[in-house]
Design an enzyme around this catalytic site. Structure first.
Site, PDB file in Angstrom:
ATOM      1  CE  LYS A 172      49.546  40.876  33.227  1.00  0.00           C
ATOM      2  NZ  LYS A 172      49.813  39.698  34.030  1.00  0.00           N
TER       3      LYS A 172
ATOM      4  N   GLY B 248      46.829  39.556  37.123  1.00  0.00           N
ATOM      5  CA  GLY B 248      45.620  40.374  37.275  1.00  0.00           C
ATOM      6  C   GLY B 248      45.027  40.278  38.671  1.00  0.00           C
ATOM      7  NE  ARG B 249      45.184  33.997  39.828  1.00  0.00           N
ATOM      8  CZ  ARG B 249      45.569  33.718  38.578  1.00  0.00           C
ATOM      9  NH1 ARG B 249      45.103  34.436  37.577  1.00  0.00           N
ATOM     10  NH2 ARG B 249      46.406  32.739  38.326  1.00  0.00           N
TER      11      ARG B 249
ATOM     12  CG  HIS C 255      19.147  35.491  59.892  1.00  0.00           C
ATOM     13  ND1 HIS C 255      18.255  35.177  60.897  1.00  0.00           N
ATOM     14  CD2 HIS C 255      20.123  36.232  60.470  1.00  0.00           C
ATOM     15  CE1 HIS C 255      18.654  35.737  62.025  1.00  0.00           C
ATOM     16  NE2 HIS C 255      19.793  36.376  61.800  1.00  0.00           N
TER      17      HIS C 255
ATOM     18  CD  GLU D 178      34.314  39.984  29.215  1.00  0.00           C
ATOM     19  OE1 GLU D 178      35.427  40.200  28.682  1.00  0.00           O
ATOM     20  OE2 GLU D 178      33.953  38.859  29.613  1.00  0.00           O
TER      21      GLU D 178
ATOM     22  CE  LYS E 190      39.425  35.590  28.766  1.00  0.00           C
ATOM     23  NZ  LYS E 190      40.748  36.149  29.007  1.00  0.00           N
TER      24      LYS E 190
ATOM     25  CD  GLU F 137      41.612  34.257  36.793  1.00  0.00           C
ATOM     26  OE1 GLU F 137      42.431  35.131  37.090  1.00  0.00           O
ATOM     27  OE2 GLU F 137      40.632  34.483  36.047  1.00  0.00           O
TER      28      GLU F 137
HETATM   29  O1  F6P Z   1      39.890  36.142  31.816  1.00  0.00           O
HETATM   30  C1  F6P Z   1      40.587  36.152  33.017  1.00  0.00           C
HETATM   31  C2  F6P Z   1      41.450  37.357  33.143  1.00  0.00           C
HETATM   32  O2  F6P Z   1      42.548  37.271  32.300  1.00  0.00           O
HETATM   33  C3  F6P Z   1      41.881  37.579  34.588  1.00  0.00           C
HETATM   34  O3  F6P Z   1      42.975  36.831  34.938  1.00  0.00           O
HETATM   35  C4  F6P Z   1      42.095  39.049  34.607  1.00  0.00           C
HETATM   36  O4  F6P Z   1      42.122  39.545  35.916  1.00  0.00           O
HETATM   37  C5  F6P Z   1      40.896  39.516  33.821  1.00  0.00           C
HETATM   38  O5  F6P Z   1      40.738  38.540  32.811  1.00  0.00           O
HETATM   39  C6  F6P Z   1      41.019  40.866  33.207  1.00  0.00           C
HETATM   40  O6  F6P Z   1      42.111  40.958  32.336  1.00  0.00           O
HETATM   41  P1  F6P Z   1      42.662  42.343  31.857  1.00  0.00           P
HETATM   42  O7  F6P Z   1      43.125  43.107  33.045  1.00  0.00           O
HETATM   43  O8  F6P Z   1      43.784  42.024  30.916  1.00  0.00           O
HETATM   44  O9  F6P Z   1      41.549  43.065  31.154  1.00  0.00           O
END
Ligand code: F6P
Length: 550
Positions: free
Chosen positions: A211, A273-274, A390, A217, A514, A359
């Site tokens: 987003k 995002g979620r 199990h 990452e 972060k 979240e």
């Molecule tokens: O760190 C949490 C977050 O902001 C989530 O809310 C989001 O889904 C995820 O990181 C990834 O964010 P982006 O889509 O901006 O890379």
């Protein structure tokens, strides 16, 4: 009263009334509730779309339900819901509208943000996705050397990974089996390594899904993937445009990364995002299942949106599920909620729900910034049955904790299974029904004794029961049913946030880690001084460097 003119939850008469009612219920057992009211099995069922939702094994009575609905009214759940659907900025800490429901609105709907109808843009992106997905699926879209794409790798994390990865697993039987799909999220280089080690770059398409397009990452993995591609294709930079597309709200950063914005699929800051896998974030899924199936999934979402928006409170499934969570969290001390799908295809469903729920509702201050004096979001967990039976079901049956659970199952196995494997489906579902029964009704000491069990073993072999479950059944796990299920949980989470008076749509709690990671990294690499590093972490950093041979 708080600034918004709403009384604090714990000072509301409706909250106290529920507390009093809880005391009156005392240790009442589900066995007794069914004896007193055998009709509850028929009455405590809701229907939405293809979902049959049986909550008769919940520790509630008609009085409980009435009081919970009183609480929903007093806390303004319906008003906040209407404000969300109308595009008001209900994400107060970020000043944003919350309009994931617009992602599945019909083309002729009008939903305005700042006076602009957002629906045409949603459909324009869906059409662009459909065109692209069709070209990849047909082989018309080729890589730099003219080869057709055989593998699609989605690079994203959190909401930009969990949704498409989950839905791809769920809908595997609907996917183009000649294409392979992989999902890379972890900044651990092993994730990307394992995803690409057996791939031919000439046949690989990367979707960089973020987003913000700033998530460390994703940008790190995308940069490494770009290098892997260039190494494999002889270093010609023009190859990137045929092998990388982006999904983002941030065109500037996408361009800066080197991806042609013509190959960018847009979404908007009013999609969290979620809550985003039904936006362009679902591009990998659309390539997998095709545009038609994707639209069927959106129809499923929309059906539940409409139900949530218009169904009377007593018939409103997300409202009920949300209120049940408030009941257990507030008055039974429940700390967690288990989601137990009896479907192998739903193997990542609970992981997806963890972000959606935790979240959203893992907050300790209310919408005005005041500390809450009531429990908020539960720990959400679970894996598909029968595997969990199990492993951890022991604790569900005989442990000391109250863990409300959702059991999710389907009447028909997927069509592509052979007859023998289809026959296993009844055994799978027998387990679902048996667990619901055992959790609710248990086995008394007298029943154990009647089986001739030695007296000293009776306590060990007694099942207390009274463990609440909701059973969600559908005919078959289709794209539309997946959409219905996800929307059901989205709105359940909404209801809980509304009652608890928290902002379910921000996620400030992820920021500190972060920032600190960025500060600590130079210490690991170069041994740099980190100002303000605590003694414990400093010692761990030193140990790490020693073990790393630095
Ligand atoms: O760190 C949490 C977050 O902001 C989530 O809310 C989001 O889904 C995820 O990181 C990834 O964010 P982006 O889509 O901006 O890379």
């Amino acid at each position: 009263m708080n600034e918004a003119g709403r009384a604090r939850l714990d000072r509301m008469g409706e909250w106290s009334a529920l507390g009093k009612h809880r005391e009156e219920l005392g240790e009442v057992h589900l066995r007794e509730l069914f004896e007193r009211d055998p009709g509850r099995a028929e009455r405590y069922v809701l229907r939405v779309g293809d979902l049959h939702i049986d909550f008769s094994k919940q520790l509630v009575t008609d009085d409980t339900l009435r009081l919970l609905h009183d609480l929903a009214r007093a806390t303004g759940v319906a008003e906040l819901r209407d404000a969300m659907f109308a595009g008001e900025r209900i994400n107060v800490t970020e000043g944003r509208a919350v309009l994931h429901t617009a992602l599945r609105a019909p083309a002729d709907a009008v939903i305005e943000v700042d006076g602009e109808n957002v629906v045409p843009a949603v459909h324009a992106v869906l059409d662009k996705m459909a065109d692209f997905a069709g070209r990849v699926r047909s082989g018309e879209w080729t890589g730099h050397t003219g080869c057709r794409i055989r593998t699609v790798v989605n690079i994203g994390i959190g909401g930009s990974d969990l949704g498409p990865a989950m839905a791809y697993e769920v809908l595997r039987p609907y996917t183009a089996r000649e294409l392979d799909f992989r999902f890379v999220s972890n900044v651990d280089g092993a994730d990307l390594h394992e995803a690409v080690r057996d791939l031919d770059p000439a046949e690989t398409l990367f979707i960089v899904a973020s987003k913000t397009f700033t998530t460390i990452e994703t940008i790190t993995n995308a940069t490494s993937a770009r290098q892997w591609l260039l190494d494999g294709l002889g270093g010609d930079e023009t190859a990137v445009a045929r092998h990388f597309v982006a999904v983002s709200t941030n065109a500037e950063k996408v361009a800066a990364f080197g991806i042609d914005t013509a190959n960018m699929f847009e979404f908007w800051d009013w999609v969290g995002g979620r809550y985003s896998y039904d936006s362009a974030i679902g591009l990998s899924l659309m390539i997998a299942i095709g545009a038609e199936r994707f639209r069927e999934m959106l129809d499923g979402f929309r059906l539940v949106d409409e139900h949530f928006r218009t169904a009377p409170p007593e018939e409103n499934a997300p409202l009920l599920l949300g209120l049940l969570g408030v009941w257990y969290g507030g008055f039974f001390g429940a700390q967690s909620h288990a989601v137990l799908p009896y479907s192998h295809y739903l193997s990542r469903f609970t992981a997806y729900l963890q972000q959606l729920d935790m979240e959203s509702n893992g907050k300790a201050v209310d919408r005005q910034g005041q500390p809450v004096a009531w429990g908020t979001g539960p720990v959400v967990w679970g894996t598909p049955g029968t595997n969990g039976q199990h492993a951890y079901y022991q604790l569900l049956h005989q442990g000391t904790k109250v863990i409300p659970a959702d059991l999710i199952g389907f009447a028909r196995p997927v069509a592509e299974l052979g007859d023998e494997l289809k026959a296993q489906h009844d055994l799978l579902m027998a387990n679902l029904f048996a667990q619901g029964q055992a959790l609710a009704f248990g086995k008394t000491a007298d029943e154990v004794r009647a089986e001739g069990v030695a007296e000293e073993l009776v306590p060990h072999r007694t099942f207390p029961g009274n463990r609440p479950t909701t059973t969600i059944l559908a005919g078959e796990l289709t794209p539309a049913v997946l959409g219905q299920l996800v929307a059901l949980y989205e709105h359940k989470v909404f209801v809980q946030g509304a009652v608890w008076d928290i902002d379910s749509f921000d996620q400030w709690g992820v920021e500190l880690g972060k920032v600190l990671a960025k500060r600590v990294e130079p210490a690991l690499v170069e041994g740099a001084e980190v100002p303000g590093l605590d003694a414990s972490t400093a010692a761990l950093v030193a140990k790490y460097r020693e073990l790393r041979g630095r």
